[in-house]
Scaffold this motif. Sequence first.
Motif, PDB file in Angstrom:
ATOM      1  N   ALA A 241       0.833  -1.202   0.000  1.00 47.36           N
ATOM      2  CA  ALA A 241       0.000   0.000   0.000  1.00 47.36           C
ATOM      3  C   ALA A 241       0.868   1.252   0.000  1.00 47.36           C
ATOM      4  CB  ALA A 241      -0.933  -0.006   1.203  1.00 47.36           C
ATOM      5  N   ASP A 242       1.957   1.239   0.752  1.00 55.17           N
ATOM      6  CA  ASP A 242       2.861   2.393   0.772  1.00 55.17           C
ATOM      7  C   ASP A 242       3.480   2.624  -0.610  1.00 55.17           C
ATOM      8  OD1 ASP A 242       2.324   2.708   3.460  1.00 55.17           O
ATOM      9  OD2 ASP A 242       4.166   1.720   4.145  1.00 55.17           O
ATOM     10  N   ALA A 243       3.872   1.534  -1.278  1.00 54.31           N
ATOM     11  CA  ALA A 243       4.444   1.663  -2.620  1.00 54.31           C
ATOM     12  C   ALA A 243       3.398   2.166  -3.616  1.00 54.31           C
ATOM     13  CB  ALA A 243       5.004   0.319  -3.081  1.00 54.31           C
ATOM     14  N   MET A 244       2.176   1.647  -3.525  1.00 57.58           N
ATOM     15  CA  MET A 244       1.111   2.084  -4.422  1.00 57.58           C
ATOM     16  C   MET A 244       0.743   3.547  -4.166  1.00 57.58           C
ATOM     17  SD  MET A 244       0.146  -0.457  -6.456  1.00 57.58           S
ATOM     18  CE  MET A 244      -1.615  -0.539  -6.825  1.00 57.58           C
ATOM     19  N   GLU A 245       0.780   3.975  -2.923  1.00 60.13           N
ATOM     20  CA  GLU A 245       0.471   5.374  -2.607  1.00 60.13           C
ATOM     21  C   GLU A 245       1.505   6.312  -3.235  1.00 60.13           C
ATOM     22  OE1 GLU A 245      -0.879   8.076   1.219  1.00 60.13           O
ATOM     23  OE2 GLU A 245       0.284   6.260   1.567  1.00 60.13           O
ATOM     24  N   ALA A 246       2.782   5.955  -3.113  1.00 64.16           N
ATOM     25  CA  ALA A 246       3.821   6.769  -3.736  1.00 64.16           C
ATOM     26  C   ALA A 246       3.647   6.805  -5.256  1.00 64.16           C
ATOM     27  CB  ALA A 246       5.200   6.222  -3.372  1.00 64.16           C
ATOM     28  N   ALA A 247       3.337   5.649  -5.855  1.00 62.50           N
ATOM     29  CA  ALA A 247       3.148   5.580  -7.304  1.00 62.50           C
ATOM     30  C   ALA A 247       1.938   6.397  -7.747  1.00 62.50           C
ATOM     31  CB  ALA A 247       2.993   4.127  -7.741  1.00 62.50           C
ATOM     32  N   TRP A 248       0.880   6.373  -6.949  1.00 60.99           N
ATOM     33  CA  TRP A 248      -0.312   7.161  -7.282  1.00 60.99           C
ATOM     34  C   TRP A 248       0.037   8.646  -7.389  1.00 60.99           C
ATOM     35  CZ3 TRP A 248      -5.251   7.071  -8.887  1.00 60.99           C
ATOM     36  CH2 TRP A 248      -6.016   8.231  -8.681  1.00 60.99           C
ATOM     37  N   HIS A 249       0.697   9.172  -6.389  1.00 61.10           N
ATOM     38  CA  HIS A 249       0.982  10.605  -6.373  1.00 61.10           C
ATOM     39  C   HIS A 249       1.932  11.016  -7.493  1.00 61.10           C
ATOM     40  CE1 HIS A 249      -1.293  11.554  -2.820  1.00 61.10           C
ATOM     41  NE2 HIS A 249      -0.718  10.561  -2.155  1.00 61.10           N
ATOM     42  N   GLU A 250       2.840  10.124  -7.868  1.00 67.98           N
ATOM     43  CA  GLU A 250       3.800  10.441  -8.929  1.00 67.98           C
ATOM     44  C   GLU A 250       3.219  10.244 -10.336  1.00 67.98           C
ATOM     45  OE1 GLU A 250       6.995  11.433  -9.002  1.00 67.98           O
ATOM     46  OE2 GLU A 250       7.641  11.345  -6.913  1.00 67.98           O
ATOM     47  N   LEU A 251       2.434   9.182 -10.513  1.00 64.41           N
ATOM     48  CA  LEU A 251       2.077   8.753 -11.863  1.00 64.41           C
ATOM     49  C   LEU A 251       0.646   9.076 -12.287  1.00 64.41           C
ATOM     50  CD1 LEU A 251       3.733   5.206 -11.768  1.00 64.41           C
ATOM     51  CD2 LEU A 251       4.700   7.315 -12.710  1.00 64.41           C
ATOM     52  N   VAL A 252      -0.281   9.102 -11.346  1.00 63.89           N
ATOM     53  CA  VAL A 252      -1.693   9.218 -11.725  1.00 63.89           C
ATOM     54  C   VAL A 252      -2.345  10.505 -11.220  1.00 63.89           C
ATOM     55  CG1 VAL A 252      -3.969   8.108 -11.648  1.00 63.89           C
ATOM     56  CG2 VAL A 252      -1.909   6.705 -11.744  1.00 63.89           C
ATOM     57  N   ALA A 253      -2.036  10.907  -9.996  1.00 61.55           N
ATOM     58  CA  ALA A 253      -2.752  12.036  -9.380  1.00 61.55           C
ATOM     59  C   ALA A 253      -2.812  13.288 -10.258  1.00 61.55           C
ATOM     60  CB  ALA A 253      -2.132  12.359  -8.017  1.00 61.55           C
ATOM     61  N   PRO A 254      -1.713  13.691 -10.930  1.00 59.58           N
ATOM     62  CA  PRO A 254      -1.818  14.898 -11.762  1.00 59.58           C
ATOM     63  C   PRO A 254      -2.848  14.788 -12.886  1.00 59.58           C
ATOM     64  CG  PRO A 254       0.481  14.356 -11.342  1.00 59.58           C
ATOM     65  CD  PRO A 254      -0.333  13.171 -10.882  1.00 59.58           C
ATOM     66  N   ASP A 255      -3.070  13.573 -13.390  1.00 57.58           N
ATOM     67  CA  ASP A 255      -4.012  13.373 -14.500  1.00 57.58           C
ATOM     68  C   ASP A 255      -5.386  12.884 -14.035  1.00 57.58           C
ATOM     69  OD1 ASP A 255      -2.208  13.938 -16.737  1.00 57.58           O
ATOM     70  OD2 ASP A 255      -1.174  12.101 -16.147  1.00 57.58           O
ATOM     71  N   TRP A 256      -5.553  12.640 -12.731  1.00 65.66           N
ATOM     72  CA  TRP A 256      -6.791  12.030 -12.265  1.00 65.66           C
ATOM     73  C   TRP A 256      -8.039  12.851 -12.580  1.00 65.66           C
ATOM     74  CZ3 TRP A 256      -9.193   7.877 -11.796  1.00 65.66           C
ATOM     75  CH2 TRP A 256     -10.321   7.728 -10.982  1.00 65.66           C
ATOM     76  N   PRO A 257      -8.047  14.195 -12.434  1.00 65.74           N
ATOM     77  CA  PRO A 257      -9.267  14.925 -12.809  1.00 65.74           C
ATOM     78  C   PRO A 257      -9.703  14.671 -14.249  1.00 65.74           C
ATOM     79  CG  PRO A 257      -7.829  16.335 -11.526  1.00 65.74           C
ATOM     80  CD  PRO A 257      -7.044  15.094 -11.848  1.00 65.74           C
ATOM     81  N   THR A 258      -8.735  14.627 -15.165  1.00 63.00           N
ATOM     82  CA  THR A 258      -9.070  14.352 -16.566  1.00 63.00           C
ATOM     83  C   THR A 258      -9.544  12.916 -16.745  1.00 63.00           C
ATOM     84  OG1 THR A 258      -7.446  15.967 -17.329  1.00 63.00           O
ATOM     85  CG2 THR A 258      -8.173  14.338 -18.921  1.00 63.00           C
ATOM     86  N   LEU A 259      -8.851  11.976 -16.119  1.00 62.43           N
ATOM     87  CA  LEU A 259      -9.254  10.572 -16.215  1.00 62.43           C
ATOM     88  C   LEU A 259     -10.653  10.372 -15.644  1.00 62.43           C
ATOM     89  CD1 LEU A 259      -5.933   8.859 -15.046  1.00 62.43           C
ATOM     90  CD2 LEU A 259      -6.737   9.136 -17.393  1.00 62.43           C
ATOM     91  N   ARG A 260     -10.905  10.976 -14.496  1.00 66.11           N
ATOM     92  CA  ARG A 260     -12.218  10.829 -13.854  1.00 66.11           C
ATOM     93  C   ARG A 260     -13.334  11.396 -14.730  1.00 66.11           C
ATOM     94  NH1 ARG A 260     -13.965   9.769  -8.602  1.00 66.11           N
ATOM     95  NH2 ARG A 260     -16.145  10.376  -8.308  1.00 66.11           N
ATOM     96  N   ALA A 261     -13.059  12.507 -15.405  1.00 62.83           N
ATOM     97  CA  ALA A 261     -14.068  13.083 -16.298  1.00 62.83           C
ATOM     98  C   ALA A 261     -14.428  12.110 -17.410  1.00 62.83           C
ATOM     99  CB  ALA A 261     -13.563  14.406 -16.874  1.00 62.83           C
ATOM    100  N   VAL A 262     -13.422  11.431 -17.961  1.00 58.96           N
ATOM    101  CA  VAL A 262     -13.684  10.425 -19.004  1.00 58.96           C
ATOM    102  C   VAL A 262     -14.538   9.289 -18.449  1.00 58.96           C
ATOM    103  CG1 VAL A 262     -12.603   8.689 -20.484  1.00 58.96           C
ATOM    104  CG2 VAL A 262     -11.600  10.967 -20.309  1.00 58.96           C
ATOM    105  N   LEU A 263     -14.206   8.811 -17.253  1.00 63.64           N
ATOM    106  CA  LEU A 263     -14.938   7.696 -16.647  1.00 63.64           C
ATOM    107  C   LEU A 263     -16.382   8.080 -16.338  1.00 63.64           C
ATOM    108  CD1 LEU A 263     -12.178   6.441 -14.163  1.00 63.64           C
ATOM    109  CD2 LEU A 263     -12.621   5.661 -16.499  1.00 63.64           C
TER     110      LEU A 263
END
Length: 326
Positions: A134-156
């Motif tokens: 979970a700690d590794a996934m949390e770090a990966a989320w903030h680095e790789l997905v969080a900046p694009d999440w608003p756009t991704l969520r809009a598509v979903l």
Amino acid sequence: MLRFVAGRDDLLNSRFALSPVTELENLLRKLSGRKRAALPPAWSARLTPAFQRLRAETALDAVLALQSERYGAAFVVQPPASMAQTIDDDLAALRSTPLAQARKEIADCLARRPATDPKVLAVLEDRHVATIMADAMEAAWHELVAPDWPTLRAVLERDVVHRGGLLSTGGWQAAFAGLHKRLAWRDGGLELSRFVDATYELDGAGLLLVPAVFVWPNIGAYTDPPWPKALVYPARGTAALWDPGPATPPDALASLLGRSRARLLVSLSDAASTTQLATSLGMATGAVGDHLAVLRNAGLVTRARSGRSVLYRRTPLGDALAGGTP
């Protein structure tokens, strides 16, 4: 062929949900080469350096060790509960996984794809493996997905709105029809070709439907207990994310309406909220609202409330002016 057998209660209880951790896990698969369909070059160039750094600085390689092209550990990516799911919900569920369940799924994954790295095996054998992952996934989320999440969520969210419209007019058979080319509704059941050969009764609990961007062009399923039966399918509009440019209206339409209003009209091939449009087009929410009011007064779009959101759709006149531009 995988087959889910559905009764009347299953159709009533089937629902949509969003899963931030599903996007992360499928993105990791693409970056690591576990999926044949790679990221577009621009996305890969932007995310690969951070991905490689995370592999060196966190236990991310232990997460990757549980992935194969068609299988993964469900306790790491648990099915979501609702449309309001957050990454914090996902990580809390991962951290609370019973050790026995984690051990079972780790063994299943390693039987399919053995791991030999001593550092990876040390993590997988640790009694706190769920927390470490979970700690590794949390770090990966903030680095790789969080900046694009608003756009991704809009598509979903726009995908769910579209499916909901099909559901209200044609029932589940219509909603399932365009979900994936390998998916078909036949004789009271949902069939997925080129998958594991098994049949599962939904037993009144229904099916969880999870749109995702990075799963494209594949489709995934949850079938093993204790997880709810679920399908993870490619969201409509994913292809637009791979296009580096925004929706471009015809010059004649832009001259008539103004370029911003023309872009909005072209983008409303599917219903969307003001926030979703602002996010996907990179415009200010207030400006989008003002332009939509003008388009609505001109009879080019209409609006209706859907839950907590107000969704805008093109009218037939708006469709004619947009000229079927995607």
